[in-house]
Design an enzyme around this catalytic site. Structure first.
Site, PDB file in Angstrom:
ATOM      1  CB  SER A  28      44.289  33.907  33.097  1.00 43.34           C
ATOM      2  OG  SER A  28      44.263  34.172  34.461  1.00 43.34           O
ATOM      3  CG  HIS A  59      39.328  33.914  36.835  1.00 42.57           C
ATOM      4  ND1 HIS A  59      39.741  32.607  36.868  1.00 42.57           N
ATOM      5  CD2 HIS A  59      40.439  34.646  36.612  1.00 42.57           C
ATOM      6  CE1 HIS A  59      41.051  32.556  36.678  1.00 42.57           C
ATOM      7  NE2 HIS A  59      41.505  33.787  36.533  1.00 42.57           N
ATOM      8  CG  HIS A  81      43.491  33.406  41.929  1.00 44.56           C
ATOM      9  ND1 HIS A  81      42.351  33.703  41.237  1.00 44.56           N
ATOM     10  CD2 HIS A  81      44.332  32.790  41.067  1.00 44.56           C
ATOM     11  CE1 HIS A  81      42.491  33.284  39.985  1.00 44.56           C
ATOM     12  NE2 HIS A  81      43.677  32.720  39.858  1.00 44.56           N
ATOM     13  CE1 TYR A  83      44.044  37.675  42.535  1.00 41.19           C
ATOM     14  CE2 TYR A  83      45.674  35.950  42.195  1.00 41.19           C
ATOM     15  CZ  TYR A  83      44.617  36.704  41.742  1.00 41.19           C
ATOM     16  OH  TYR A  83      44.111  36.487  40.486  1.00 41.19           O
ATOM     17  CD  GLU A  84      39.896  35.801  43.476  1.00 35.00           C
ATOM     18  OE1 GLU A  84      38.792  36.239  43.144  1.00 35.00           O
ATOM     19  OE2 GLU A  84      40.272  34.636  43.226  1.00 35.00           O
ATOM     20  CB  ALA A 111      48.016  32.581  32.714  1.00 31.89           C
ATOM     21  CG  MET A 209      49.998  34.880  41.244  1.00 36.50           C
ATOM     22  SD  MET A 209      49.264  36.514  41.107  1.00 36.50           S
ATOM     23  CE  MET A 209      50.603  37.424  40.292  1.00 36.50           C
ATOM     24  CB  SER A 210      46.262  29.467  40.502  1.00 35.98           C
ATOM     25  OG  SER A 210      46.773  29.029  39.266  1.00 35.98           O
ATOM     26  CG  ASN A 233      54.328  36.916  32.026  1.00 36.88           C
ATOM     27  OD1 ASN A 233      53.260  36.317  32.250  1.00 36.88           O
ATOM     28  ND2 ASN A 233      55.219  37.132  32.955  1.00 36.88           N
ATOM     29  CG  HIS A 245      45.459  40.524  34.489  1.00 39.54           C
ATOM     30  ND1 HIS A 245      45.812  39.255  34.901  1.00 39.54           N
ATOM     31  CD2 HIS A 245      44.145  40.466  34.196  1.00 39.54           C
ATOM     32  CE1 HIS A 245      44.749  38.466  34.849  1.00 39.54           C
ATOM     33  NE2 HIS A 245      43.720  39.179  34.421  1.00 39.54           N
TER      34      HIS A 245
END
Ligand code: HPA
Length: 271
Positions: A28, A59, A81, A83-84, A111, A209-210, A233, A245
């Site tokens: 990201s 992306h 990802h 989650y997709e 990120a 998440m990756s 963050n 995001h």
């Protein structure tokens, strides 16, 4: 996933872009790093047969090849990802394609949320190790012996050699580089404050998440892996403010100049 699907997709990339020894996955906010490639050419993911299509904002979904510091390099602009909604075999399909295309070294960028309270948003972190908190493993299912063994070793998931090289280059550039453990949560929700307290107790410095599924598949087939996180963050509950995001992309965008300089130096220093 059958070997033939991976081979067909890899052949398309080979025909369009040729081979490369080094690959960099742009997380990201880092997608514009493709601008540093000389003699660049690219292929939209949609033109690679059997390849998933990226849906996450920020992306772009292009497989690039070019020259960077005299080396043939692939850059992936956009990753997949869990989650997709893709299977982990699809999330990690590109890793096996790269193996077939001659890649020896994989640099994974991302990120991530910062769990370590001594650090700050915008810091870069070289991944020393990871925790697979998802309970899922991309290698579940019949083992593809062509790629690697049924029970792969993960005792040095992230190459000690490349971590040291990365730290040395950061030092030369005067860039603060943290070193820590990345813990994979499936997302797409950000973590709860309780989950972040748990992550800290379990030894995590960052959450994201990756990266972990790709690392597992890369180690299975013997690729050397370097992971670098941009800590965008403070993780949930550390500060009294919600996560979003846009903030992640903004901070990643601001850290870009440093991130690019470090990547460039690392690639130049690689043998
Ligand atoms: N958690 C998970 N993934 C992330 C975060 C986070 O706080 N920040 C950027 N990616």
């Amino acid at each position: 996933m059958e070997l033939s699907r991976i081979q067909t997709a890899a052949e398309k990339v080979r025909a369009a872009l040729g081979e490369a020894e080094l690959a960099i996955v742009l997380g990201s906010g880092l997608g514009s790093h493709v601008e540093t490639l000389a003699e660049a050419s690219s292929l939209p993911y949609a033109e690679i047969p059997g390849f998933p299509v990226s849906t996450a904002p920020g992306h772009a979904g292009r497989w690039w090849a070019g020259t960077l510091r005299g080396k043939r390099v692939y850059m992936l602009q956009g990753r997949f990802h869990y989650y997709e909604g893709y299977g982990l075999d699809e999330v990690t399909m590109y890793v096996r394609m790269m193996k077939l295309l001659g890649v020896k070294t994989l640099i994974l960028t991302n990120a991530a949320g910062c769990v370590n309270t001594a650090w700050a948003p915008g810091d870069l972190m070289v991944v020393t190790d990871c925790i697979n908190y998802s309970g899922k493993n991309p290698l579940i299912g019949p083992n593809l012996d062509a790629f690697g063994p049924r029970f792969p070793d993960m005792s040095e998931a992230y190459s000690r050699r490349l971590r040291a090289l990365c730290a040395a280059e950061a030092d030369k550039l005067g860039i603060t580089l943290r070193e820590g453990v990345y813990m994979w949560f499936s997302g797409p929700t950000y973590e709860t404050p309780a989950e972040i307290r748990m992550a800290r107790i379990l030894g995590a410095d960052a959450v994201g998440m990756s990266t972990v599924p790709e690392t597992i598949v890369a180690r299975h087939c013997g690729l050397e892996v370097l992971g670098i996180s941009c800590l965008t963050n403070m993780a949930a509950g550390i500060l009294d403010q919600p996560l979003n995001h846009r903030e992640v992309e903004e901070v990643a965008g601001k850290a870009q100049t440093r991130f690019r300089a470090l990547l460039d130096a690392v690639v130049a220093a690689m043998a």
